[in-house]
Structures are given as structure tokens and as C-alpha cells.
Design a protein around this motif. Sequence first.
Motif, PDB file in Angstrom:
ATOM      1  N   GLU A  40      57.997 -70.401  64.491  1.00 49.97           N
ATOM      2  CA  GLU A  40      57.252 -69.060  64.274  1.00 49.97           C
ATOM      3  C   GLU A  40      57.501 -68.928  62.681  1.00 49.97           C
ATOM      4  O   GLU A  40      58.333 -68.940  62.077  1.00 49.97           O
ATOM      5  CB  GLU A  40      57.826 -67.945  64.985  1.00 49.97           C
ATOM      6  CG  GLU A  40      57.292 -66.595  64.592  1.00 49.97           C
ATOM      7  CD  GLU A  40      55.759 -66.425  65.069  1.00 49.97           C
ATOM      8  OE1 GLU A  40      54.812 -66.190  64.012  1.00 49.97           O
ATOM      9  OE2 GLU A  40      55.230 -66.839  66.089  1.00 49.97           O
ATOM     10  N   MET A  41      56.003 -68.725  62.026  1.00 44.79           N
ATOM     11  CA  MET A  41      56.157 -68.690  60.545  1.00 44.79           C
ATOM     12  C   MET A  41      56.286 -67.131  60.098  1.00 44.79           C
ATOM     13  O   MET A  41      56.606 -66.841  58.921  1.00 44.79           O
ATOM     14  CB  MET A  41      54.770 -69.061  60.148  1.00 44.79           C
ATOM     15  CG  MET A  41      54.888 -70.468  60.104  1.00 44.79           C
ATOM     16  SD  MET A  41      53.042 -71.235  59.561  1.00 44.79           S
ATOM     17  CE  MET A  41      52.075 -70.555  60.893  1.00 44.79           C
ATOM     18  N   ILE A  42      55.975 -66.277  61.196  1.00 41.39           N
ATOM     19  CA  ILE A  42      56.080 -64.892  60.706  1.00 41.39           C
ATOM     20  C   ILE A  42      57.742 -64.573  61.069  1.00 41.39           C
ATOM     21  O   ILE A  42      58.034 -64.402  62.090  1.00 41.39           O
ATOM     22  CB  ILE A  42      55.048 -63.982  61.533  1.00 41.39           C
ATOM     23  CG1 ILE A  42      53.673 -64.286  61.127  1.00 41.39           C
ATOM     24  CG2 ILE A  42      55.490 -62.304  61.142  1.00 41.39           C
ATOM     25  CD1 ILE A  42      52.708 -63.586  61.908  1.00 41.39           C
ATOM     26  N   LEU A  43      58.212 -63.801  59.861  1.00 41.48           N
ATOM     27  CA  LEU A  43      59.942 -63.566  59.950  1.00 41.48           C
ATOM     28  C   LEU A  43      60.128 -62.628  61.128  1.00 41.48           C
ATOM     29  O   LEU A  43      60.978 -62.833  62.061  1.00 41.48           O
ATOM     30  CB  LEU A  43      60.331 -63.284  58.702  1.00 41.48           C
ATOM     31  CG  LEU A  43      61.799 -62.991  58.503  1.00 41.48           C
ATOM     32  CD1 LEU A  43      62.822 -64.159  59.077  1.00 41.48           C
ATOM     33  CD2 LEU A  43      62.294 -62.473  57.373  1.00 41.48           C
ATOM     34  N   VAL A  44      59.459 -61.352  61.169  1.00 40.83           N
ATOM     35  CA  VAL A  44      59.645 -60.461  62.185  1.00 40.83           C
ATOM     36  C   VAL A  44      59.530 -60.955  63.468  1.00 40.83           C
ATOM     37  O   VAL A  44      60.203 -60.529  64.534  1.00 40.83           O
ATOM     38  CB  VAL A  44      58.541 -59.287  61.883  1.00 40.83           C
ATOM     39  CG1 VAL A  44      58.964 -58.112  62.950  1.00 40.83           C
ATOM     40  CG2 VAL A  44      58.834 -58.447  60.453  1.00 40.83           C
ATOM     41  N   LYS A  45      58.204 -61.598  63.730  1.00 41.44           N
ATOM     42  CA  LYS A  45      58.214 -62.217  65.064  1.00 41.44           C
ATOM     43  C   LYS A  45      59.213 -63.110  65.453  1.00 41.44           C
ATOM     44  O   LYS A  45      59.663 -63.355  66.693  1.00 41.44           O
ATOM     45  CB  LYS A  45      56.861 -62.896  65.167  1.00 41.44           C
ATOM     46  CG  LYS A  45      55.707 -61.952  65.136  1.00 41.44           C
ATOM     47  CD  LYS A  45      54.138 -62.647  65.427  1.00 41.44           C
ATOM     48  CE  LYS A  45      53.108 -61.557  65.598  1.00 41.44           C
ATOM     49  NZ  LYS A  45      51.814 -62.340  65.487  1.00 41.44           N
ATOM     50  N   GLN A  46      59.739 -64.094  64.539  1.00 44.65           N
ATOM     51  CA  GLN A  46      60.678 -64.883  64.949  1.00 44.65           C
ATOM     52  C   GLN A  46      62.125 -64.557  65.134  1.00 44.65           C
ATOM     53  O   GLN A  46      62.641 -64.614  66.138  1.00 44.65           O
ATOM     54  CB  GLN A  46      60.789 -65.860  63.451  1.00 44.65           C
ATOM     55  CG  GLN A  46      61.763 -67.031  63.759  1.00 44.65           C
ATOM     56  CD  GLN A  46      62.149 -67.743  62.692  1.00 44.65           C
ATOM     57  OE1 GLN A  46      62.680 -67.310  61.479  1.00 44.65           O
ATOM     58  NE2 GLN A  46      61.816 -69.305  62.621  1.00 44.65           N
ATOM     59  N   GLU A  47      62.343 -63.191  64.335  1.00 44.11           N
ATOM     60  CA  GLU A  47      63.838 -62.504  64.631  1.00 44.11           C
ATOM     61  C   GLU A  47      63.515 -61.917  66.177  1.00 44.11           C
ATOM     62  O   GLU A  47      64.772 -62.087  67.053  1.00 44.11           O
ATOM     63  CB  GLU A  47      63.713 -61.300  63.686  1.00 44.11           C
ATOM     64  CG  GLU A  47      64.316 -61.851  62.224  1.00 44.11           C
ATOM     65  CD  GLU A  47      64.583 -60.806  61.175  1.00 44.11           C
ATOM     66  OE1 GLU A  47      64.091 -59.715  61.683  1.00 44.11           O
ATOM     67  OE2 GLU A  47      64.895 -61.197  60.248  1.00 44.11           O
ATOM     68  N   LYS A  48      62.465 -61.168  66.549  1.00 43.52           N
ATOM     69  CA  LYS A  48      62.238 -60.779  67.864  1.00 43.52           C
ATOM     70  C   LYS A  48      62.387 -61.909  69.092  1.00 43.52           C
ATOM     71  O   LYS A  48      63.063 -61.583  69.974  1.00 43.52           O
ATOM     72  CB  LYS A  48      60.925 -60.066  67.904  1.00 43.52           C
ATOM     73  CG  LYS A  48      60.637 -59.489  69.404  1.00 43.52           C
ATOM     74  CD  LYS A  48      59.460 -58.621  69.370  1.00 43.52           C
ATOM     75  CE  LYS A  48      59.204 -58.070  70.765  1.00 43.52           C
ATOM     76  NZ  LYS A  48      57.865 -57.202  70.700  1.00 43.52           N
ATOM     77  N   ALA A  49      61.819 -63.093  68.672  1.00 42.71           N
ATOM     78  CA  ALA A  49      61.694 -64.264  69.506  1.00 42.71           C
ATOM     79  C   ALA A  49      63.486 -64.627  69.810  1.00 42.71           C
ATOM     80  O   ALA A  49      63.732 -64.667  70.875  1.00 42.71           O
ATOM     81  CB  ALA A  49      61.027 -65.217  69.195  1.00 42.71           C
TER      82      ALA A  49
END
Length: 218
Positions: free
Chosen positions: A57-66
Motif C-alpha cells: 500500500e502506497m498511502i501511509l494512512v491506509k497502510q497503518e490501518k491495514a
Amino acid sequence: MNNLYKHALKQEKTLQEDLTKFEKEEDISVGIQGQISVGLTSLKRTIDDYEGLAKREMILVKQEKAFSNVSKLRENYTGLKNQFDRLKQREANKMSQNNRIELLGRRHNTSTQPEYPFQHDHLTREQNLYNENDFVNETDTKLDEFIAQGREVLNNMYDQNDTLKNAQRKLLDAANTLGLSHNVIQYIERISFQDKWIFIGGAIITLFSMWAIIHYLT
């Protein structure tokens, strides 16, 4: 990636329902135990796939949530697996106790001679027929359970295949979008470079014209 996460939650719910039936002894058959075991394996594979997508995942916020979702899923998976191991041990202990009681009962019957041998033989034949019929019925039931289990596994495979296809499609769309954006940026940079030289050329021509006018008219 969201579809894969929803699929993992659905697998968790199904596993918890099966474990509840097993714990309450509503169904303690070999079929339900095999179904739970396959469900746990399938859930672990789904979590691994979801974590793989989260790493890309390239978007940091989405990656942290994932990653937070992955941690929660693995914690739930461990709890479900430990519950299943505990229930299997409980059933194994009960089976061992029943076998011990049955063995002691057989020893007691062997030590006691029947008063009417022919009647005993007749009862023995009836018991054998009953046991054979019961064995056939139990075999049919287990076959039905294994068939149902196979269908469940096949459905899970279909669901995972659809989820992976959707994830692949989204990745390709994202790649195409990034490729288009990159081309647009290159085009803008090329036009800006050309405009800069046109401006410089126009300024030089304008200065030369002004110099020529002043030089020849004065």
C-alpha cells in the motif's frame, strides 16, 4: 484490499459459530472438526494475503490501518486456534474415559457366565446386527459431513479467487493511473521547456528590433 479484509471477518464469524456448536456439544463429529481445521487454515492464508497487500500500500494512512487490522486478525486467529485445541483435548479425554469404562465392562461380562447360553447367542447376533446397522448409518452421516466440508472448502476457494481477482484489477488500475500521470507530467515539462525558449527567442528578437530602430532612426 477491503474485500479481502471483509472476507477474513466472514471466515472468523463462520469459525466462531462452528466452535460454539462444538463447545456446546451440539455437533462433535469428525466432520465438524475437519471443517474447523480447514477453516483455520483458510483464515491464516487470507490473513497472509491481506498482509502482503498492506505492505504494498502506497498511502501511509491506509497502510497503518491495514497493519492494525492484520494484528487484530492474527490475535483473533490465535484465540480461535487455542479454543479448538482445548476442545479437541476435552473430547480426547472423554473418549479415553469412555474406552476405559467400556473395557472394564467387557471384563466384567466375560467373568460372568450366562444362565442360558442359547439365549445369550441370540442376543449376541441381534447386537451384532444392530452394531452393523449403526455402523452403516454412522458411515453415511460422516460421508455427508465430508461432502459438506468439501463444498465449504470449494466455496472458500471461489471467494478467495474472486477477491484476488478484484485486488489484481485494482492494482492494475492504479498502475495505469500512475503511468498516465507520469506521461502527463512529462508532457507539461516538455511544453514548459519549449515555452521558455520561445520567450527567450522573442525577447532577443524584441531587443534586436528596438536596437535596430534606435540605430537607424537616430
